[in-house]
Design a protein around this motif. Sequence first.
Motif, PDB file in Angstrom:
ATOM      1  N   GLY A  41     -35.795 -16.393   2.869  1.00  0.00           N
ATOM      2  CA  GLY A  41     -34.272 -15.830   2.953  1.00  0.00           C
ATOM      3  C   GLY A  41     -33.881 -15.720   4.286  1.00  0.00           C
ATOM      4  N   GLY A  42     -32.277 -15.805   4.640  1.00  0.00           N
ATOM      5  CA  GLY A  42     -31.628 -15.500   5.429  1.00  0.00           C
ATOM      6  C   GLY A  42     -31.130 -14.456   5.730  1.00  0.00           C
ATOM      7  N   TRP A  43     -29.912 -14.612   6.575  1.00  0.00           N
ATOM      8  CA  TRP A  43     -29.142 -13.146   6.899  1.00  0.00           C
ATOM      9  C   TRP A  43     -28.274 -12.595   5.707  1.00  0.00           C
ATOM     10  N   VAL A  44     -28.133 -13.589   4.743  1.00  0.00           N
ATOM     11  CA  VAL A  44     -27.231 -13.343   3.544  1.00  0.00           C
ATOM     12  C   VAL A  44     -28.180 -13.625   2.343  1.00  0.00           C
ATOM     13  N   LYS A  45     -27.852 -12.835   1.263  1.00  0.00           N
ATOM     14  CA  LYS A  45     -28.744 -12.908  -0.087  1.00  0.00           C
ATOM     15  C   LYS A  45     -27.525 -13.201  -1.162  1.00  0.00           C
ATOM     16  N   ILE A  46     -27.465 -13.844  -1.865  1.00  0.00           N
ATOM     17  CA  ILE A  46     -26.666 -14.224  -2.759  1.00  0.00           C
ATOM     18  C   ILE A  46     -27.186 -13.437  -4.206  1.00  0.00           C
ATOM     19  N   GLN A  47     -26.261 -12.660  -4.714  1.00  0.00           N
ATOM     20  CA  GLN A  47     -26.810 -11.909  -6.081  1.00  0.00           C
ATOM     21  C   GLN A  47     -27.388 -12.553  -7.196  1.00  0.00           C
ATOM     22  N   ASP A  48     -28.392 -12.300  -7.536  1.00  0.00           N
ATOM     23  CA  ASP A  48     -29.007 -12.996  -8.678  1.00  0.00           C
ATOM     24  C   ASP A  48     -29.528 -14.490  -8.358  1.00  0.00           C
ATOM     25  N   SER A  49     -29.986 -14.767  -7.291  1.00  0.00           N
ATOM     26  CA  SER A  49     -30.337 -15.905  -7.019  1.00  0.00           C
ATOM     27  C   SER A  49     -31.806 -15.713  -6.454  1.00  0.00           C
ATOM     28  N   THR A  50     -32.729 -16.843  -6.488  1.00  0.00           N
ATOM     29  CA  THR A  50     -33.862 -16.703  -6.008  1.00  0.00           C
ATOM     30  C   THR A  50     -34.194 -17.200  -4.670  1.00  0.00           C
ATOM     31  N   GLY A  51     -35.116 -16.835  -3.905  1.00  0.00           N
ATOM     32  CA  GLY A  51     -35.334 -17.360  -2.585  1.00  0.00           C
ATOM     33  C   GLY A  51     -35.565 -19.026  -2.569  1.00  0.00           C
ATOM     34  N   TRP A  52     -35.506 -19.384  -1.226  1.00  0.00           N
ATOM     35  CA  TRP A  52     -35.769 -20.724  -0.982  1.00  0.00           C
ATOM     36  C   TRP A  52     -37.200 -21.054  -1.110  1.00  0.00           C
ATOM     37  N   ASN A  53     -37.773 -22.270  -1.460  1.00  0.00           N
ATOM     38  CA  ASN A  53     -38.871 -22.794  -1.343  1.00  0.00           C
ATOM     39  C   ASN A  53     -39.333 -23.263  -0.097  1.00  0.00           C
ATOM     40  N   ILE A  54     -40.659 -23.070   0.486  1.00  0.00           N
ATOM     41  CA  ILE A  54     -40.810 -23.524   2.014  1.00  0.00           C
ATOM     42  C   ILE A  54     -40.831 -24.959   2.163  1.00  0.00           C
ATOM     43  N   ARG A  55     -41.396 -25.700   1.355  1.00  0.00           N
ATOM     44  CA  ARG A  55     -41.216 -27.282   1.584  1.00  0.00           C
ATOM     45  C   ARG A  55     -39.702 -27.715   1.372  1.00  0.00           C
ATOM     46  N   ALA A  56     -38.698 -27.014   0.478  1.00  0.00           N
ATOM     47  CA  ALA A  56     -37.643 -27.579   0.403  1.00  0.00           C
ATOM     48  C   ALA A  56     -36.763 -27.368   1.905  1.00  0.00           C
ATOM     49  N   ARG A  57     -37.134 -26.069   2.082  1.00  0.00           N
ATOM     50  CA  ARG A  57     -36.471 -25.467   3.594  1.00  0.00           C
ATOM     51  C   ARG A  57     -36.995 -26.721   4.683  1.00  0.00           C
ATOM     52  N   MET A  58     -38.374 -27.120   4.645  1.00  0.00           N
ATOM     53  CA  MET A  58     -38.901 -27.966   5.735  1.00  0.00           C
ATOM     54  C   MET A  58     -37.927 -29.375   5.528  1.00  0.00           C
ATOM     55  N   ALA A  59     -37.728 -29.833   4.288  1.00  0.00           N
ATOM     56  CA  ALA A  59     -36.932 -30.803   4.179  1.00  0.00           C
ATOM     57  C   ALA A  59     -35.595 -30.743   4.659  1.00  0.00           C
ATOM     58  N   TYR A  60     -34.976 -29.681   4.445  1.00  0.00           N
ATOM     59  CA  TYR A  60     -33.594 -29.360   4.709  1.00  0.00           C
ATOM     60  C   TYR A  60     -33.540 -29.337   6.403  1.00  0.00           C
ATOM     61  N   TYR A  61     -34.502 -28.751   7.110  1.00  0.00           N
ATOM     62  CA  TYR A  61     -34.377 -28.826   8.587  1.00  0.00           C
ATOM     63  C   TYR A  61     -35.187 -30.044   9.379  1.00  0.00           C
TER      64      TYR A  61
END
Length: 494
Positions: A41-61
């Motif tokens: 998770g980052g600086w903001v958290k959206i209500q009713d949402s789940t956290g990000w997956n580490i492999r998905a974030r690796m792909a994103y970055y």
Amino acid sequence: MKVFNVFFALMITLITADAQTLKQYPTEVKKRMNKVENNLGGWVKIQDSTGWNIRARMAYYHINGLSIAIINNYKIEWVKGYGWADTALKIPVTSATLFQPASVGKSIHAVGTMKLVQDGKLDLNRDINDYLKRWKFPYDSISQGKKITTLQLLSHTAGLSVHGFDGYKWGQPLPNIIQILDGRPPANSPAVRSLFEPGTKFEYSGGGYTISGLMDEDITGQPYADYMAKTVFNPLAMTNTFYYSQLTAKQKTNLATAYRSDGKDIGCKYHIYPEDACGASLWTTPTDLAKFIIELQLSLENKSNKILSAATIRQMFSPQVGKDNAAGFFIEQKGNDKYFHHDGLNEGFVADYYASVKDGNGVVIMANTDLAAYIDITEEITNSVATVYGWKGFYTPVLKKEINVPDSITNKYCGKYKFRDDSEQSVTIFKKNGKLWFHDSSSPSPWLMHFSSNTDFFFYEVVFNIHSFTTNAKGTIDGFMIKAPDGSFKVKKI
């Protein structure tokens, strides 16, 4: 068929490595590992949402390889590697893969230097020229007659230049430490000199740490790398930690390859750094850094003092001039607890760690990527660890409710925007797959826009800013306002 077989074999290798990682841990640890991996998770958290997956974030970055070690109750609870140490050779990251920790090595250097202080061989508050033999710092009028001390070097309050070092590609001539300090060829960095009166304010200086490393050599009469191995690495069984000059040919085969923030290599496998004390030339693993951290935590409790006493570490952890810069560490208050930490950035590598002063908790993260991920994924992983392991008050995101804005409204937002008429920097807002994207010309990739109202939007990538579309007297979209903590300004639509 041959390509398919190679791909299949590689996938089996990765799956087997993951299975072996999971197999060695108890069920409860595996559950916590899974939660960490799926709760970024980052600086903001959206209500009713789940956290990000580490492999998905690796792909994103565009991160090719990453390695993590978790410390819980003064013990390494789990270690795991993700992705590729080398994409061309298809070498997966394992817990034994070595990365460059960059400036994280300053924490290690500070401990080695404080051992000299503890042993009575170095006074933290004496003039550094009292200890330097092969080179003397050239004081001038900028220092206002004030002498620089070792404590100021270690806490970045000496008023010195040279923030960091770029390193050298393979085959380039390497300067010695004197050439580096004087900025003489073949050094590719300027001379380390005074910027302002020492002891007056914080100014990060890798150059100051390079001076400190030379002092350690002059005091001990030993090569710096040998002294650090004898004083720090060997007592803590940091068997996978080396300065570049110490690496054998076999060990070099286990080094991760350096990559830019777009996932491409830096033009060679990695840069070579002759600057040992500032951490640039160090190679290590999250496991070894975790051993180092745990020793400090236990020493503070007088449960293990293999290198330093509790009193010496408390002295190191005392901020100087600034509110968080201590001797080799940065000290942060999170909730009711204090944490010591340091991060690092080399060409193609990032590293970060956070560790509690009490209770023996921590996380070490290392990756073979460049600056963009340094700002984001290490923080996101740390936030996940803090949440899963119950670090109270550490992660306090801003809570927002995201809404779906009708196409009839968002279509009007598409177009080009400019920060100033005389500026080349611009923003393009476009629609893709039904979502609005924001591409700043100075950024390598676009950002997904999230709406909290029909006009207000935010990004995960930009911390604490509020953005609002504006209209003119005719009701036409004419730009958007950026409301930042340090002021507000308008970006006009063109």
